[in-house]
Each structure stands twice: as C-alpha cells, then as structure tokens.
Design a protein around this motif. Sequence first.
Motif, PDB file in Angstrom:
ATOM      1  N   ASP A  58       0.835  -1.214   0.000  1.00  0.00           N
ATOM      2  CA  ASP A  58       0.000   0.000   0.000  1.00  0.00           C
ATOM      3  C   ASP A  58       0.865   1.258   0.000  1.00  0.00           C
ATOM      4  OD1 ASP A  58      -2.672  -1.145   0.082  1.00  0.00           O
ATOM      5  OD2 ASP A  58      -2.138  -1.852   2.084  1.00  0.00           O
ATOM      6  N   THR A  59       2.004   1.203   0.671  1.00  0.00           N
ATOM      7  CA  THR A  59       2.878   2.378   0.692  1.00  0.00           C
ATOM      8  C   THR A  59       3.550   2.586  -0.659  1.00  0.00           C
ATOM      9  OG1 THR A  59       3.290   1.941   3.038  1.00  0.00           O
ATOM     10  CG2 THR A  59       4.716   3.539   1.957  1.00  0.00           C
ATOM     11  N   PHE A  60       3.878   1.509  -1.357  1.00  0.00           N
ATOM     12  CA  PHE A  60       4.400   1.676  -2.717  1.00  0.00           C
ATOM     13  C   PHE A  60       3.358   2.361  -3.609  1.00  0.00           C
ATOM     14  CE2 PHE A  60       7.565  -1.868  -1.935  1.00  0.00           C
ATOM     15  CZ  PHE A  60       8.672  -1.043  -2.067  1.00  0.00           C
ATOM     16  N   LYS A  61       2.079   2.023  -3.412  1.00  0.00           N
ATOM     17  CA  LYS A  61       1.029   2.695  -4.182  1.00  0.00           C
ATOM     18  C   LYS A  61       0.946   4.177  -3.813  1.00  0.00           C
ATOM     19  CE  LYS A  61      -2.411  -0.251  -3.410  1.00  0.00           C
ATOM     20  NZ  LYS A  61      -3.751  -0.876  -3.592  1.00  0.00           N
ATOM     21  N   LEU A  62       1.093   4.469  -2.526  1.00  0.00           N
ATOM     22  CA  LEU A  62       1.128   5.882  -2.111  1.00  0.00           C
ATOM     23  C   LEU A  62       2.315   6.605  -2.726  1.00  0.00           C
ATOM     24  CD1 LEU A  62       0.198   5.542   1.673  1.00  0.00           C
ATOM     25  CD2 LEU A  62      -1.091   6.840  -0.039  1.00  0.00           C
ATOM     26  N   LEU A  63       3.473   5.944  -2.740  1.00  0.00           N
ATOM     27  CA  LEU A  63       4.658   6.559  -3.344  1.00  0.00           C
ATOM     28  C   LEU A  63       4.450   6.837  -4.818  1.00  0.00           C
ATOM     29  CD1 LEU A  63       7.773   4.725  -1.813  1.00  0.00           C
ATOM     30  CD2 LEU A  63       7.188   7.147  -1.605  1.00  0.00           C
ATOM     31  N   SER A  64       3.795   5.911  -5.512  1.00  0.00           N
ATOM     32  CA  SER A  64       3.570   6.126  -6.946  1.00  0.00           C
ATOM     33  C   SER A  64       2.675   7.340  -7.172  1.00  0.00           C
ATOM     34  CB  SER A  64       2.951   4.879  -7.582  1.00  0.00           C
ATOM     35  OG  SER A  64       1.608   4.679  -7.163  1.00  0.00           O
ATOM     36  N   GLY A  65       1.668   7.506  -6.312  1.00  0.00           N
ATOM     37  CA  GLY A  65       0.830   8.695  -6.436  1.00  0.00           C
ATOM     38  C   GLY A  65       1.583   9.960  -6.076  1.00  0.00           C
ATOM     39  N   PHE A  66       2.437   9.874  -5.051  1.00  0.00           N
ATOM     40  CA  PHE A  66       3.177  11.063  -4.615  1.00  0.00           C
ATOM     41  C   PHE A  66       4.180  11.527  -5.671  1.00  0.00           C
ATOM     42  CE2 PHE A  66       6.965  12.807  -2.434  1.00  0.00           C
ATOM     43  CZ  PHE A  66       6.407  14.015  -2.043  1.00  0.00           C
ATOM     44  N   VAL A  67       4.937  10.604  -6.261  1.00  0.00           N
ATOM     45  CA  VAL A  67       5.939  11.035  -7.243  1.00  0.00           C
ATOM     46  C   VAL A  67       5.270  11.653  -8.460  1.00  0.00           C
ATOM     47  CG1 VAL A  67       7.623   9.327  -6.458  1.00  0.00           C
ATOM     48  CG2 VAL A  67       6.132   8.771  -8.399  1.00  0.00           C
ATOM     49  N   ARG A  68       4.057  11.236  -8.759  1.00  0.00           N
ATOM     50  CA  ARG A  68       3.351  11.837  -9.898  1.00  0.00           C
ATOM     51  C   ARG A  68       2.928  13.276  -9.590  1.00  0.00           C
ATOM     52  NH1 ARG A  68      -1.470   8.845 -11.371  1.00  0.00           N
ATOM     53  NH2 ARG A  68      -1.369   9.911 -13.381  1.00  0.00           N
ATOM     54  N   VAL A  69       2.432  13.520  -8.367  1.00  0.00           N
ATOM     55  CA  VAL A  69       2.067  14.904  -8.032  1.00  0.00           C
ATOM     56  C   VAL A  69       3.316  15.756  -7.825  1.00  0.00           C
ATOM     57  CG1 VAL A  69      -0.142  14.236  -7.028  1.00  0.00           C
ATOM     58  CG2 VAL A  69       1.862  14.445  -5.551  1.00  0.00           C
ATOM     59  N   ALA A  70       4.466  15.094  -7.623  1.00  0.00           N
ATOM     60  CA  ALA A  70       5.725  15.834  -7.498  1.00  0.00           C
ATOM     61  C   ALA A  70       6.328  16.173  -8.853  1.00  0.00           C
ATOM     62  CB  ALA A  70       6.726  15.018  -6.680  1.00  0.00           C
ATOM     63  N   GLY A  71       5.680  15.712  -9.936  1.00  0.00           N
ATOM     64  CA  GLY A  71       6.138  16.091 -11.265  1.00  0.00           C
ATOM     65  C   GLY A  71       6.847  15.001 -12.047  1.00  0.00           C
ATOM     66  N   TYR A  72       6.880  13.775 -11.511  1.00  0.00           N
ATOM     67  CA  TYR A  72       7.516  12.673 -12.228  1.00  0.00           C
ATOM     68  C   TYR A  72       6.464  11.865 -12.976  1.00  0.00           C
ATOM     69  CZ  TYR A  72      11.518  13.806  -9.272  1.00  0.00           C
ATOM     70  OH  TYR A  72      12.548  14.462  -8.643  1.00  0.00           O
ATOM     71  N   ALA A  73       6.931  11.003 -13.883  1.00  0.00           N
ATOM     72  CA  ALA A  73       6.001  10.270 -14.739  1.00  0.00           C
ATOM     73  C   ALA A  73       5.346   9.091 -14.018  1.00  0.00           C
ATOM     74  CB  ALA A  73       6.730   9.773 -15.989  1.00  0.00           C
ATOM     75  N   GLY A  74       6.030   8.504 -13.054  1.00  0.00           N
ATOM     76  CA  GLY A  74       5.489   7.346 -12.365  1.00  0.00           C
ATOM     77  C   GLY A  74       6.568   6.677 -11.546  1.00  0.00           C
ATOM     78  N   LEU A  75       6.237   5.511 -11.002  1.00  0.00           N
ATOM     79  CA  LEU A  75       7.163   4.774 -10.135  1.00  0.00           C
ATOM     80  C   LEU A  75       7.355   3.368 -10.679  1.00  0.00           C
ATOM     81  CD1 LEU A  75       8.731   4.700  -7.361  1.00  0.00           C
ATOM     82  CD2 LEU A  75       6.660   3.652  -6.416  1.00  0.00           C
ATOM     83  N   LEU A  76       8.624   2.963 -10.816  1.00  0.00           N
ATOM     84  CA  LEU A  76       8.953   1.592 -11.207  1.00  0.00           C
ATOM     85  C   LEU A  76       9.620   0.911 -10.022  1.00  0.00           C
ATOM     86  CD1 LEU A  76       9.076  -0.518 -13.535  1.00  0.00           C
ATOM     87  CD2 LEU A  76      11.429   0.245 -13.915  1.00  0.00           C
ATOM     88  N   VAL A  77       9.043  -0.205  -9.586  1.00  0.00           N
ATOM     89  CA  VAL A  77       9.559  -0.986  -8.466  1.00  0.00           C
ATOM     90  C   VAL A  77      10.181  -2.257  -9.029  1.00  0.00           C
ATOM     91  CG1 VAL A  77       9.011  -2.132  -6.294  1.00  0.00           C
ATOM     92  CG2 VAL A  77       7.737  -0.082  -6.980  1.00  0.00           C
ATOM     93  N   VAL A  78      11.436  -2.513  -8.691  1.00  0.00           N
ATOM     94  CA  VAL A  78      12.149  -3.684  -9.206  1.00  0.00           C
ATOM     95  C   VAL A  78      12.596  -4.558  -8.041  1.00  0.00           C
ATOM     96  CG1 VAL A  78      14.125  -4.505 -10.547  1.00  0.00           C
ATOM     97  CG2 VAL A  78      12.941  -2.406 -11.238  1.00  0.00           C
ATOM     98  N   PHE A  79      12.145  -5.811  -8.051  1.00  0.00           N
ATOM     99  CA  PHE A  79      12.548  -6.789  -7.050  1.00  0.00           C
ATOM    100  C   PHE A  79      13.338  -7.894  -7.734  1.00  0.00           C
ATOM    101  CE2 PHE A  79       8.462  -5.472  -4.829  1.00  0.00           C
ATOM    102  CZ  PHE A  79       9.107  -4.686  -3.888  1.00  0.00           C
TER     103      PHE A  79
END
Length: 427
Positions: free
Chosen positions: A218-239
């Motif tokens: 859920d926090t990764f989903k929050l981070l993806s929303g936050f980086v978008r409102v911060a002006g980035y295109a999105g979040l890529l998570v690599v495991f």
Amino acid sequence: MSSIRQKDRDLIVQALSAGVVPRVGLRHIQVGRSREVEALVRDIDRIADAGSAARFVIGEYGAGKTFFLNLVRLIALERKCVTVHADLAPDRRLHATGGQARGLYAEAVRNMATRTRPEGGALPSVVERFVTECVREAEGSGTPVERVIDRRLAPLLEMLGGHDFATVIKAYWRGHEDGDDGLKAAALRWLRAEYPTKTEARQSLPVRSIIDDADVYDTFKLLSGFVRVAGYAGLLVVFDEMVNLYKLQSAQARNQNYEQILRMLNDVLQGSVEGLGIVFGGTPDFLLDSRRGLYSYQALQSRLAENTFATEGRIDLSGPVLRLQSLSPEDLLILLSNIRTVFALGDADAHLVPDEALTAFMDHCNRRIGEAYFRTPRNTIKAFVQFLSVLEQNRGTSWRELLGGVSPDAENESEDEADDELVDLRL
C-alpha cells in the motif's frame, strides 16, 4: 563507441571480473535482447501514461537478469520515472510479521533513484522538489502554501494510509519553512520506514501509524501517487532474487508471499493502480516448480501460464512473463568486442587483442562447454575480463599462448565442472 572515463572503465571492469553487474556504464556493453527491451519500454510508457504494468523476468543463473533489470531501470529514469529496487533475501521479503517486509521496503526506498540521482538516495530530493513546487505555486497565486499542499495531496487521502502519508509530507514542509532540520529528518525517517514503533514516531511527528510489514505494498502505491504529483512520470519498483521466496522452508510463508504477488498482479491486470510498474526477477524454478514455485499457487499459475501457441521459436511478449532468450553467437561476439573497447577506454588503437582473438576465445568456450555458454554468459564474460587483465598486466604475453596453453577437458567432464574451469581461465 565514444571515449570512456577512467573511473567508469575501472568500475565496469571491477564488476565484470567479479561476475556482478556494474552500476554504471551499461550502455557501453549492452547487446541483444532488443525485443525484450522494447516490451519493457512499452510498459514504462504505459506507466507514464497513468497506467500500470507487472513483469516477471525469468532466466537461469548467470543469464543476465540483473543486467537486464538494471538496464530497464535506466530506461525508466530517462522516461522521467522514479525507480526503487531491492534484492530479496532471508531478511527481506514481501510478506512477513517480523520486520522482513519492512526491511525490503526500507532497502528499496534507500535505493530510490531519479534521472538526476541515478545512483540512489533520491528520496530527499523528490520530497524537496514537491515542497519547492508547492511554494512556487503558492507565491504565484497568492494562496497559502498549506492549501496548495492539501490540494495536491488530496488524491492520496483516498488510499489506505494516505492521511498519515500526507501529514508527514506537510511536516517536512514545516521543517523546510522553519529551518527545522530535525523535523525534516523525522519526516524522511518515517517515509523510509525507519521507525520501529508507533510510539517513537508520535514523539517526532503528528502521526498515528508507521510503515510496517502489513503496509508495504500500500505504501508503494502511495509513493507512486506522490511522485506523480511531485512532477515525475510514475514509479517503477524492481525486485530481484525472487528465488529467495522459492527457498523458504515454510509452505505457509511461501504462500503468504505468493498471495502478496497475486494481489499486486490483480491490481495491475484490473487497472486498479495508476503510474505504478513492478518487475520481478527470478529463475525458472521460482516460476515453474509445481511444488514450491509460483506454479504451486493455482491462482498465479493460471495468470502466468505461457501462451500455448508460442511454440517452435515463436514468442509472445504481451504476457506478464518474459523469458530471457539466450544470447546468439553474434550477440556474444559483439559483447566481447564491447568489453575489449571498455578496457581500451574507447580507443580502438589501444585494443589488447585483435578481432581474431575474440573468435578464438568463443571457439575455445564452445569446445569446452558447448551451448551452455550462450545460455549463461556470466562465466564467459568473467573469464574474458580475466583474460584481458592478464594481457594488460603482462605486456608481451601472447593471447595465443594463453588460449592454447591449456590442458584439454576429460571426455566425461560435466558441464558444471567446465563452468568452474572457465571461470578460472583454465580453458
């Protein structure tokens, strides 16, 4: 190939000689797998277009999974995405109750990268960028800064844990405004999941929760929303190193982790998340083993089953599973040539060996271990780097002498034994 900085050259050579992927200079040695790269680029473009994507990059040990994943991360950075990445380990996994999931999240966020901070540690700069943009907008419109922050973070409030997440971001802004470095540090510490208890977090921040084992996805989903409102295109998570889940002795623990993977996959396939991509790196056993792998979990097997029409050399890159194809002999020859050029700092006149030596080295490998050296090029690359290192440090040594002065294999030597000797350059 353009000239290469001495620092980058040394880092690349050092990593390859140890059999690991260099963190810099991948463009100098990347070859082949163009269709696989194109498939991931399409995923990244979908993420940047408020979509989502999930991929399982599957390959044998030494087949180049980590190299491929690092390349994908660099492409995502060029597309203005934020990336986070972490390797799974016995003390880091997707689901746990003893802090292992929180440890995985903390490691991933410590590795957060942007185009201007590709080496990691980008979380402070991402938060600072958001705050600075809010201050600039508030000054231009005559609106209170806090109101601008509330408006921008409003979409996060609808998500699980969004209220406390937004509260922490505003706490960082107050520290920014008041020159309170302690408050800013506390906010970053919360975002990195470094508070072990809620009580300790409440002593520094006006929050009711912390990021714990149950909150990681859920926090990764929050981070993806936050980086978008911060002006980035999105979040890529690599495991990477997902095989560590396959190695778990407890069937219950494995299934709980597989349930988390299923939840992530369902969210992506159903379009329930925006601006988030997740890439898992693992071995064929991690995927296909019907007793301990993902295929042991029926719901995942049905979603990850390969296209039955993709046979006889046909491939389908539209599904979530991407099987890394073996390098062709032509690709491997180009790779060896690129490594030779890295040694020479990009100067063709300074090559340690001629083209003839590259083909001779490949012939030697082929005679020693056959087609295996195409499937898992790590040992071949490591041996070639060691081969060049000997020539570099022993000027006057003939490359023919190094390749030709090696005792032949016993007729019945196993492929694994041949791999070990290849690493030692006893070709």
